[in-house]
Design a protein around this motif. Structure first.
Motif, PDB file in Angstrom:
ATOM      1  N   THR A  64      22.835 -36.575  -8.244  1.00 30.61           N
ATOM      2  CA  THR A  64      21.543 -36.094  -7.795  1.00 30.61           C
ATOM      3  C   THR A  64      20.905 -35.280  -8.906  1.00 30.61           C
ATOM      4  OG1 THR A  64      22.514 -35.905  -5.603  1.00 30.61           O
ATOM      5  CG2 THR A  64      20.389 -34.815  -5.946  1.00 30.61           C
ATOM      6  N   PRO A  65      19.624 -35.534  -9.214  1.00 33.20           N
ATOM      7  CA  PRO A  65      18.981 -34.740 -10.258  1.00 33.20           C
ATOM      8  C   PRO A  65      18.905 -33.272  -9.840  1.00 33.20           C
ATOM      9  CG  PRO A  65      17.431 -36.339  -9.300  1.00 33.20           C
ATOM     10  CD  PRO A  65      18.752 -36.536  -8.629  1.00 33.20           C
ATOM     11  N   ARG A  66      19.047 -32.407 -10.818  1.00 29.83           N
ATOM     12  CA  ARG A  66      18.978 -30.973 -10.522  1.00 29.83           C
ATOM     13  C   ARG A  66      17.541 -30.548 -10.289  1.00 29.83           C
ATOM     14  NH1 ARG A  66      22.382 -28.173 -15.160  1.00 29.83           N
ATOM     15  NH2 ARG A  66      21.599 -29.901 -16.336  1.00 29.83           N
ATOM     16  N   ARG A  67      17.393 -29.565  -9.436  1.00 30.34           N
ATOM     17  CA  ARG A  67      16.063 -29.012  -9.170  1.00 30.34           C
ATOM     18  C   ARG A  67      15.541 -28.331 -10.423  1.00 30.34           C
ATOM     19  NH1 ARG A  67      18.628 -25.677  -5.114  1.00 30.34           N
ATOM     20  NH2 ARG A  67      17.571 -24.040  -6.247  1.00 30.34           N
ATOM     21  N   ALA A  68      14.229 -28.289 -10.550  1.00 28.81           N
ATOM     22  CA  ALA A  68      13.591 -27.697 -11.731  1.00 28.81           C
ATOM     23  C   ALA A  68      13.968 -26.230 -11.880  1.00 28.81           C
ATOM     24  CB  ALA A  68      12.071 -27.854 -11.647  1.00 28.81           C
ATOM     25  N   ASP A  69      14.054 -25.479 -10.779  1.00 25.39           N
ATOM     26  CA  ASP A  69      14.406 -24.057 -10.886  1.00 25.39           C
ATOM     27  C   ASP A  69      15.865 -23.886 -11.310  1.00 25.39           C
ATOM     28  OD1 ASP A  69      15.242 -25.002  -8.362  1.00 25.39           O
ATOM     29  OD2 ASP A  69      15.203 -22.992  -7.498  1.00 25.39           O
ATOM     30  N   ALA A  70      16.745 -24.806 -10.893  1.00 24.12           N
ATOM     31  CA  ALA A  70      18.146 -24.744 -11.317  1.00 24.12           C
ATOM     32  C   ALA A  70      18.256 -25.014 -12.822  1.00 24.12           C
ATOM     33  CB  ALA A  70      18.983 -25.750 -10.531  1.00 24.12           C
ATOM     34  N   VAL A  71      17.474 -25.969 -13.316  1.00 21.79           N
ATOM     35  CA  VAL A  71      17.470 -26.270 -14.749  1.00 21.79           C
ATOM     36  C   VAL A  71      16.951 -25.064 -15.533  1.00 21.79           C
ATOM     37  CG1 VAL A  71      16.406 -27.720 -16.534  1.00 21.79           C
ATOM     38  CG2 VAL A  71      17.255 -28.762 -14.422  1.00 21.79           C
ATOM     39  N   ARG A  72      15.887 -24.453 -15.038  1.00 21.00           N
ATOM     40  CA  ARG A  72      15.335 -23.261 -15.707  1.00 21.00           C
ATOM     41  C   ARG A  72      16.359 -22.128 -15.736  1.00 21.00           C
ATOM     42  NH1 ARG A  72      10.647 -24.683 -13.091  1.00 21.00           N
ATOM     43  NH2 ARG A  72      11.082 -23.254 -11.381  1.00 21.00           N
ATOM     44  N   ASN A  73      17.030 -21.902 -14.614  1.00 22.97           N
ATOM     45  CA  ASN A  73      18.037 -20.838 -14.551  1.00 22.97           C
ATOM     46  C   ASN A  73      19.191 -21.110 -15.515  1.00 22.97           C
ATOM     47  OD1 ASN A  73      16.721 -19.222 -12.699  1.00 22.97           O
ATOM     48  ND2 ASN A  73      17.721 -20.158 -10.929  1.00 22.97           N
ATOM     49  N   ARG A  74      19.633 -22.355 -15.552  1.00 23.28           N
ATOM     50  CA  ARG A  74      20.718 -22.714 -16.478  1.00 23.28           C
ATOM     51  C   ARG A  74      20.272 -22.470 -17.920  1.00 23.28           C
ATOM     52  NH1 ARG A  74      22.927 -26.746 -19.641  1.00 23.28           N
ATOM     53  NH2 ARG A  74      25.160 -27.085 -19.356  1.00 23.28           N
ATOM     54  N   ASP A  75      19.063 -22.867 -18.244  1.00 24.45           N
ATOM     55  CA  ASP A  75      18.535 -22.658 -19.599  1.00 24.45           C
ATOM     56  C   ASP A  75      18.445 -21.172 -19.935  1.00 24.45           C
ATOM     57  OD1 ASP A  75      18.371 -25.390 -19.928  1.00 24.45           O
ATOM     58  OD2 ASP A  75      16.196 -25.487 -19.621  1.00 24.45           O
ATOM     59  N   ARG A  76      18.031 -20.349 -18.957  1.00 21.56           N
ATOM     60  CA  ARG A  76      17.949 -18.900 -19.193  1.00 21.56           C
ATOM     61  C   ARG A  76      19.326 -18.298 -19.414  1.00 21.56           C
ATOM     62  NH1 ARG A  76      14.455 -17.114 -14.219  1.00 21.56           N
ATOM     63  NH2 ARG A  76      15.365 -15.100 -14.691  1.00 21.56           N
ATOM     64  N   VAL A  77      20.298 -18.755 -18.644  1.00 25.78           N
ATOM     65  CA  VAL A  77      21.667 -18.264 -18.807  1.00 25.78           C
ATOM     66  C   VAL A  77      22.180 -18.640 -20.201  1.00 25.78           C
ATOM     67  CG1 VAL A  77      24.058 -18.587 -18.028  1.00 25.78           C
ATOM     68  CG2 VAL A  77      22.225 -18.218 -16.343  1.00 25.78           C
ATOM     69  N   LEU A  78      21.967 -19.886 -20.613  1.00 24.95           N
ATOM     70  CA  LEU A  78      22.412 -20.315 -21.942  1.00 24.95           C
ATOM     71  C   LEU A  78      21.711 -19.529 -23.048  1.00 24.95           C
ATOM     72  CD1 LEU A  78      22.768 -24.188 -21.580  1.00 24.95           C
ATOM     73  CD2 LEU A  78      24.582 -22.529 -22.039  1.00 24.95           C
ATOM     74  N   ALA A  79      20.416 -19.302 -22.887  1.00 26.30           N
ATOM     75  CA  ALA A  79      19.675 -18.535 -23.902  1.00 26.30           C
ATOM     76  C   ALA A  79      20.223 -17.117 -24.001  1.00 26.30           C
ATOM     77  CB  ALA A  79      18.186 -18.521 -23.567  1.00 26.30           C
ATOM     78  N   SER A  80      20.522 -16.505 -22.867  1.00 24.60           N
ATOM     79  CA  SER A  80      21.089 -15.147 -22.880  1.00 24.60           C
ATOM     80  C   SER A  80      22.475 -15.138 -23.497  1.00 24.60           C
ATOM     81  CB  SER A  80      21.160 -14.597 -21.458  1.00 24.60           C
ATOM     82  OG  SER A  80      19.861 -14.454 -20.940  1.00 24.60           O
ATOM     83  N   ALA A  81      23.269 -16.149 -23.193  1.00 30.70           N
ATOM     84  CA  ALA A  81      24.611 -16.236 -23.769  1.00 30.70           C
ATOM     85  C   ALA A  81      24.534 -16.461 -25.280  1.00 30.70           C
ATOM     86  CB  ALA A  81      25.400 -17.352 -23.092  1.00 30.70           C
ATOM     87  N   ARG A  82      23.600 -17.305 -25.727  1.00 31.77           N
ATOM     88  CA  ARG A  82      23.419 -17.529 -27.173  1.00 31.77           C
ATOM     89  C   ARG A  82      23.046 -16.231 -27.886  1.00 31.77           C
ATOM     90  NH1 ARG A  82      20.902 -22.353 -25.591  1.00 31.77           N
ATOM     91  NH2 ARG A  82      22.265 -24.093 -26.042  1.00 31.77           N
ATOM     92  N   LEU A  83      22.172 -15.469 -27.257  1.00 31.41           N
ATOM     93  CA  LEU A  83      21.766 -14.185 -27.827  1.00 31.41           C
ATOM     94  C   LEU A  83      22.963 -13.231 -27.914  1.00 31.41           C
ATOM     95  CD1 LEU A  83      19.480 -12.457 -28.923  1.00 31.41           C
ATOM     96  CD2 LEU A  83      18.969 -11.772 -26.581  1.00 31.41           C
ATOM     97  N   ALA A  84      23.785 -13.212 -26.882  1.00 26.30           N
ATOM     98  CA  ALA A  84      24.978 -12.360 -26.894  1.00 26.30           C
ATOM     99  C   ALA A  84      25.905 -12.764 -28.041  1.00 26.30           C
ATOM    100  CB  ALA A  84      25.716 -12.452 -25.554  1.00 26.30           C
ATOM    101  N   VAL A  85      26.136 -14.063 -28.197  1.00 31.85           N
ATOM    102  CA  VAL A  85      27.018 -14.543 -29.266  1.00 31.85           C
ATOM    103  C   VAL A  85      26.416 -14.215 -30.630  1.00 31.85           C
ATOM    104  CG1 VAL A  85      27.950 -16.638 -30.351  1.00 31.85           C
ATOM    105  CG2 VAL A  85      28.109 -16.341 -27.867  1.00 31.85           C
ATOM    106  N   ALA A  86      25.109 -14.367 -30.759  1.00 33.86           N
ATOM    107  CA  ALA A  86      24.439 -14.081 -32.038  1.00 33.86           C
ATOM    108  C   ALA A  86      24.582 -12.614 -32.439  1.00 33.86           C
ATOM    109  CB  ALA A  86      22.966 -14.464 -31.959  1.00 33.86           C
ATOM    110  N   THR A  87      24.726 -11.734 -31.453  1.00 26.94           N
ATOM    111  CA  THR A  87      24.897 -10.310 -31.752  1.00 26.94           C
ATOM    112  C   THR A  87      26.368  -9.922 -31.861  1.00 26.94           C
ATOM    113  OG1 THR A  87      24.811  -9.696 -29.408  1.00 26.94           O
ATOM    114  CG2 THR A  87      22.719  -9.707 -30.621  1.00 26.94           C
ATOM    115  N   GLY A  88      27.253 -10.937 -31.821  1.00 27.46           N
ATOM    116  CA  GLY A  88      28.677 -10.685 -32.011  1.00 27.46           C
ATOM    117  C   GLY A  88      29.471 -10.490 -30.739  1.00 27.46           C
ATOM    118  N   ASP A  89      28.845 -10.669 -29.586  1.00 26.17           N
ATOM    119  CA  ASP A  89      29.533 -10.472 -28.311  1.00 26.17           C
ATOM    120  C   ASP A  89      29.997 -11.827 -27.770  1.00 26.17           C
ATOM    121  OD1 ASP A  89      30.474  -9.845 -25.806  1.00 26.17           O
ATOM    122  OD2 ASP A  89      28.549  -9.166 -25.014  1.00 26.17           O
TER     123      ASP A  89
END
Length: 195
Positions: free
Chosen positions: A3-28
């Motif tokens: 089943t295709p994911r809902r647009a809000d679920a895709v947005r939330n996943r993207d936000r989580v990944l962006a936040s995680a990338r930022l954490a890794v970029a700062t050494g966390d």
């Protein structure tokens, strides 16, 4: 059929990944779900729904680097010059690990730790491509005859570790790569009497 994911679920996943990338970029690299949720502006349940474990989140972060490395490995396997293929493969491995700590952690662990089927598939394809590149170089006599695939894996891990010591590892990649290639080449085996 998935089943295709809902647009809000895709947005939330993207936000989580962006936040995680930022954490890794700062050494966390702890990737604590509560902190990632806070940074992403989502509930912690949202983070767990998309990435049930730290490892699942880490593998998702490593996906782009894995894909790019596979592209490089495919190109290396098509090189006419076998040693040029080895150089291209090793350079790609070093650069990806030095520039992407999430990928470095995923690739340096064993396949038994992979949680995502995509990571396992990537690892299998990379192993197959690396065997082909190294096998061809061995057939042409470009590599030391006593060098095993495990030896080379350990040497690459050690080189990545050495590159991370001090600042600006990207400035030293080419120099360290030259030293690594000099050491694994057939000429080095002849010089130390193991050929």
């Amino acid at each position: 059929m998935t089943t295709p994911r809902r647009a809000d679920a895709v947005r939330n996943r993207d936000r989580v990944l962006a936040s995680a990338r930022l954490a890794v970029a700062t050494g966390d690299l702890s990737l604590q779900h509560n902190e990632i949720a806070r940074r992403a502006g989502t509930g912690v349940g949202t983070v767990y729904r998309h990435f049930p474990t730290r490892r699942a989140l880490l593998e998702a972060l490593a996906e782009d680097s894995f894909t790019a490395l596979l592209d490089d490995a495919r190109a290396a396997s098509r090189q006419d010059d076998a040693l040029a293929g080895v150089r291209m493969l090793l350079r790609a491995l070093l650069v990806r690990q030095v520039t992407d700590p999430a990928f470095a952690e995923v690739i340096s662990s064993g396949p038994e730790q992979d949680e995502c089927p995509q990571s396992s598939a990537h690892r299998t394809e990379l192993d197959d491509l690396a065997r082909a590149v190294l096998g061809r170089a061995r057939q042409t006599g470009a590599l030391r005859p006593d060098l095993t695939d495990d030896d080379l894996r350990h040497l690459v891990c050690g080189t990545v570790f050495a590159l991370r010591l001090g600042g600006t590892p990207d400035e030293r990649v080419e120099r360290y790569l030259r030293v690594l290639l000099d050491g694994i080449g057939a000429g080095a085996a002849a010089a130390d009497g193991t050929a």
